[in-house]
Design a protein around this motif. Structure first.
Motif, PDB file in Angstrom:
ATOM      1  N   VAL A 468       0.848  -1.188   0.000  1.00 30.51           N
ATOM      2  CA  VAL A 468       0.000   0.000   0.000  1.00 30.51           C
ATOM      3  C   VAL A 468       0.884   1.239   0.000  1.00 30.51           C
ATOM      4  CG1 VAL A 468      -1.823   1.272   1.203  1.00 30.51           C
ATOM      5  CG2 VAL A 468      -1.787  -1.239   1.272  1.00 30.51           C
ATOM      6  N   SER A 469       0.898   1.930  -1.138  1.00 27.12           N
ATOM      7  CA  SER A 469       1.717   3.147  -1.267  1.00 27.12           C
ATOM      8  C   SER A 469       3.157   2.922  -0.835  1.00 27.12           C
ATOM      9  CB  SER A 469       1.101   4.293  -0.443  1.00 27.12           C
ATOM     10  OG  SER A 469      -0.197   4.579  -0.899  1.00 27.12           O
ATOM     11  N   GLY A 470       3.688   1.756  -1.176  1.00 30.52           N
ATOM     12  CA  GLY A 470       5.078   1.450  -0.850  1.00 30.52           C
ATOM     13  C   GLY A 470       5.282   0.862   0.526  1.00 30.52           C
ATOM     14  N   PHE A 471       4.233   0.793   1.326  1.00 40.78           N
ATOM     15  CA  PHE A 471       4.329   0.196   2.670  1.00 40.78           C
ATOM     16  C   PHE A 471       3.833  -1.249   2.637  1.00 40.78           C
ATOM     17  CE2 PHE A 471       3.971   4.762   3.503  1.00 40.78           C
ATOM     18  CZ  PHE A 471       4.990   4.957   4.428  1.00 40.78           C
ATOM     19  N   ARG A 500      -5.122   4.708  -6.517  1.00 47.76           N
ATOM     20  CA  ARG A 500      -4.350   5.702  -5.762  1.00 47.76           C
ATOM     21  C   ARG A 500      -3.119   5.110  -5.076  1.00 47.76           C
ATOM     22  NH1 ARG A 500      -6.648   9.371  -0.734  1.00 47.76           N
ATOM     23  NH2 ARG A 500      -4.711  10.521  -0.331  1.00 47.76           N
ATOM     24  N   SER A 501      -3.297   3.982  -4.444  1.00 45.78           N
ATOM     25  CA  SER A 501      -2.210   3.439  -3.612  1.00 45.78           C
ATOM     26  C   SER A 501      -1.581   2.169  -4.170  1.00 45.78           C
ATOM     27  CB  SER A 501      -2.741   3.164  -2.203  1.00 45.78           C
ATOM     28  OG  SER A 501      -3.828   2.256  -2.251  1.00 45.78           O
ATOM     29  N   SER A 528      -6.942   0.919  15.825  1.00 46.35           N
ATOM     30  CA  SER A 528      -5.958  -0.161  15.952  1.00 46.35           C
ATOM     31  C   SER A 528      -4.803  -0.091  14.966  1.00 46.35           C
ATOM     32  CB  SER A 528      -6.662  -1.519  15.779  1.00 46.35           C
ATOM     33  OG  SER A 528      -7.714  -1.673  16.699  1.00 46.35           O
ATOM     34  N   PHE A 529      -5.003   0.574  13.822  1.00 43.21           N
ATOM     35  CA  PHE A 529      -3.988   0.551  12.770  1.00 43.21           C
ATOM     36  C   PHE A 529      -3.647   1.962  12.309  1.00 43.21           C
ATOM     37  CE2 PHE A 529      -6.522  -3.392  11.982  1.00 43.21           C
ATOM     38  CZ  PHE A 529      -5.562  -4.305  12.409  1.00 43.21           C
ATOM     39  N   THR A 530      -2.399   2.099  11.896  1.00 39.93           N
ATOM     40  CA  THR A 530      -2.022   3.317  11.193  1.00 39.93           C
ATOM     41  C   THR A 530      -2.769   3.371   9.866  1.00 39.93           C
ATOM     42  OG1 THR A 530      -0.131   4.634  10.490  1.00 39.93           O
ATOM     43  CG2 THR A 530      -0.057   2.293   9.996  1.00 39.93           C
ATOM     44  N   ALA A 531      -2.849   4.561   9.279  1.00 40.12           N
ATOM     45  CA  ALA A 531      -3.781   4.789   8.163  1.00 40.12           C
ATOM     46  C   ALA A 531      -3.624   3.788   7.022  1.00 40.12           C
ATOM     47  CB  ALA A 531      -3.622   6.209   7.648  1.00 40.12           C
ATOM     48  N   TYR A 532      -2.381   3.501   6.592  1.00 40.31           N
ATOM     49  CA  TYR A 532      -2.230   2.660   5.400  1.00 40.31           C
ATOM     50  C   TYR A 532      -2.611   1.203   5.636  1.00 40.31           C
ATOM     51  CZ  TYR A 532       2.294   0.946   7.200  1.00 40.31           C
ATOM     52  OH  TYR A 532       3.293   0.371   7.946  1.00 40.31           O
ATOM     53  N   LYS A 533      -2.714   0.797   6.919  1.00 43.59           N
ATOM     54  CA  LYS A 533      -3.087  -0.583   7.221  1.00 43.59           C
ATOM     55  C   LYS A 533      -4.597  -0.785   7.314  1.00 43.59           C
ATOM     56  CE  LYS A 533       1.046  -1.964   9.804  1.00 43.59           C
ATOM     57  NZ  LYS A 533       1.546  -2.518  11.091  1.00 43.59           N
ATOM     58  N   ARG A 534      -5.335   0.294   7.424  1.00 43.92           N
ATOM     59  CA  ARG A 534      -6.774   0.153   7.649  1.00 43.92           C
ATOM     60  C   ARG A 534      -7.467  -0.387   6.396  1.00 43.92           C
ATOM     61  NH1 ARG A 534      -7.064   6.238   9.872  1.00 43.92           N
ATOM     62  NH2 ARG A 534      -5.722   5.929  11.703  1.00 43.92           N
TER      63      ARG A 534
END
Length: 560
Positions: A468-471, A500-501, A528-534
């Motif tokens: 996701v967006s490089g993560f 987008r991602s 529970s999660f940072t934005a890119y993990k949701r």
């Protein structure tokens, strides 16, 4: 190499393998048949077979197979669910000097044809319920000798007749089939083969540690289904490794007959080693569950036995722990609940412990490792999210994409070296070269980390990773956390294309609480999660697709 896990071993567990040096599984089984002849070895549908009876029946069936002129090393396919005939057939094939090819009885015709052709199987023992599938492909395979079993074969005359009548005519579970007879094809009934075999003598075949015992086909998650070539010494080593790990706990029960639940299918390497083979080594009875998806029937069976070991996968632990009738059973004899095959989730482990009083001890392995590579200490009570420590005589390295060991605590591919590691993929040297390193490690394809105490934690499979967006996002992490949300029964996460991602997380959820909403899950994930993990997408399902072993099939969710 450094082995931090050795300092974490419980008392009584050796760093290296000790114990008897069997030359083959045949030696191990025949010792069990002699030593435990009067003990029950298997129970199914309230019928029991002793080790002595399986000894006699497997000699007869093995002699019958030899009478067909099959050479040593011939592959013999077994296509059955957990029934008494399977226990007899495995021993018969090995004692006759042949190779067992375990076949999922729910295979489609295409899948069956591939496995029979790839293995070169010349004979097959099949439950009649699945004979129509064999009929569709047998003429495109090397199979020429067929033994057809029926569900009631070994249940006694009256009960067997009744069971067969119900299965064939009332429940309509046996589709009509016509297998070719003559022109090089030979078809006989299981009980007839046994009867004929009793008039013959099993010819002793010299079977050694480097002879092939099993072709254990992988699920094909990374491509075409491949046969992991397991030698006699591979499986013997893994049995002794498991015994070394379990023995300190089992010794507390004394020298008496124990019962292990065999709900996982015997055609799967987990049940094959942890139930059948380890059971034989220790003189345990395998309680065979033919249809573990029938939870009411499963619970009714358990009510009649006092079980001591319970190997299972997360989905089965979860289904039972959430069943009110299961919670009312007597668990006073249960001392080991070992989980494998897929990640055990914290919510499931906590529920199981609350219901049974016995913690789920998670382990890890693959078809290619016979299967056990790591396992947690049996004296733990709290869920730790790890797959435990490398078992005796086993090295685990965590390596980067260039094949170099990473530092403790860093992510990398889990690589395994030990006596239980396969000889390679059957007739696929190129595929073997892709997974075996020059220094003898098997590259599992799983991403993990090892801490300074030697505990290994699975992050995920390389293929399942979501970018996701490089993560990097790992589905196991999403699933572990979401499964703790009240109202969630099961869940699975996959990656889907996103303009987008690049990719986005999609979450599939089976509700336990009908009132659970998409908004509830989204808010929980936000916390529970940072934005890119949701999860960007949430979809409710009545059930999730699973393999016959109980693994959630993410690939089917991707294609749906």
């Amino acid at each position: 190499m450094q082995k931090p896990w050795l300092n974490s071993y419980p008392a009584g567990v050796p760093a290296e393998l000790t114990g008897p040096g069997y030359n083959s599984l045949v030696e191990l089984l025949e010792e069990a048949f002699r030593k435990y002849a009067a003990r029950d070895a298997a129970a199914c549908m309230d019928k029991r077979l002793s080790f002595g009876q399986i000894d006699e029946m497997s000699q007869a069936l093995g002699a019958w197979l030899q009478s067909k002129g099959l050479a040593k090393g011939t592959r013999v396919a077994l296509m059955m669910p957990n029934v008494l005939q399977y226990m007899v057939a495995i021993a018969a094939v090995l004692r006759a000097g042949y190779v067992v090819v375990n076949v999922n009885p729910l295979y489609t015709a295409r899948e069956l044809q591939h496995q029979l052709k790839d293995s070169g199987a010349e004979a097959i023992i099949v439950l009649e319920n699945f004979a129509r599938t064999l009929e569709e492909v047998i003429q495109q395979t090397p199979v020429r000798h067929v033994v057809v079993a029926s569900l009631g074969d070994l249940l006694g005359f009256w009960k067997g007749t009744l069971v067969n009548f119900v299965v064939r005519h009332l429940r309509k579970m046996v589709p009509e089939y016509r297998l070719p007879i003559g022109d090089g094809y030979h078809v006989t009934r299981f009980n007839m083969a046994l009867a004929e075999g009793t008039t013959m003598t099993l010819r002793r075949v010299q079977v050694g540690p480097d002879d092939v015992a099993f072709l254990q086909y992988t699920g094909g998650t990374t491509g075409v289904s491949k046969g992991a070539t397991l030698l006699h010494r591979n499986v013997v080593a893994n049995i002794l490794q498991a015994e070394a790990w379990f023995k300190p706990m089992l010794d507390k029960l004394g020298d008496r007959a124990l019962t292990t639940v065999c709900a996982l299918p015997l055609y799967h390497i987990f049940a094959l080693t942890a139930c059948y083979m380890l059971g034989a080594r220790l003189g345990m009875m395998c309680l065979l569950i033919t249809n573990p998806r029938d939870i009411p029937g499963f619970v009714a069976t358990l009510r009649n036995y006092k079980v001591n070991l319970f190997p299972a996968v997360n989905t089965l632990f979860n289904a039972l722990a959430n069943d009110a009738d299961f919670a009312r059973l007597d668990f006073s004899g249960l001392v080991i609940s070992n989980g494998g095959g897929m990640a055990v989730q914290q919510s499931t482990a906590e529920k199981w412990l609350k219901v049974t009083g016995c913690p789920v001890v998670e382990g890890y392995g693959l078809s290619e490792t016979s299967p056990v590579a790591t396992i947690n200490r049996l004296d733990i009570h709290d869920f730790n999210g790890s797959i435990g420590l490398p078992v005796s005589g086993t090295d685990i390295a965590i390596r980067d994409d260039d094949g170099y060991d990473v530092a403790l605590g860093e992510r990398g591919e889990i690589c395994i070296r030990g006596p239980q590691v396969m000889a390679g993929y059957w007739n696929r040297p190129d595929e073997t070269a892709l997974v075996m390193t020059a220094d003898g490690f098997f590259k599992s394809g799983d991403i993990g980390v090892m801490d300074d105490q030697g505990y290994v934690r699975i992050v995920d499979r390389k293929k399942d990773m979501i970018l996701v967006s490089g993560f990097n996002v790992y589905p196991n992490e999403i699933e572990q956390v979401v499964s703790l949300l009240p109202g969630v029964l099961e869940c699975a996460a996959i990656g889907v294309a996103d303009e987008r991602s690049g990719e986005a997380v999609k979450l599939f959820v089976v509700k336990q609480d009908p009132a659970l909403s998409e908004e509830d899950i989204a808010e929980y994930c936000k916390q529970s999660f940072t934005a890119y993990k949701r999860p960007k997408y949430i979809e409710f399902r009545d059930e999730l697709p699973k393999s016959n072993v109980g693994k959630i099939l993410r690939r089917e969710l991707r294609s749906s």
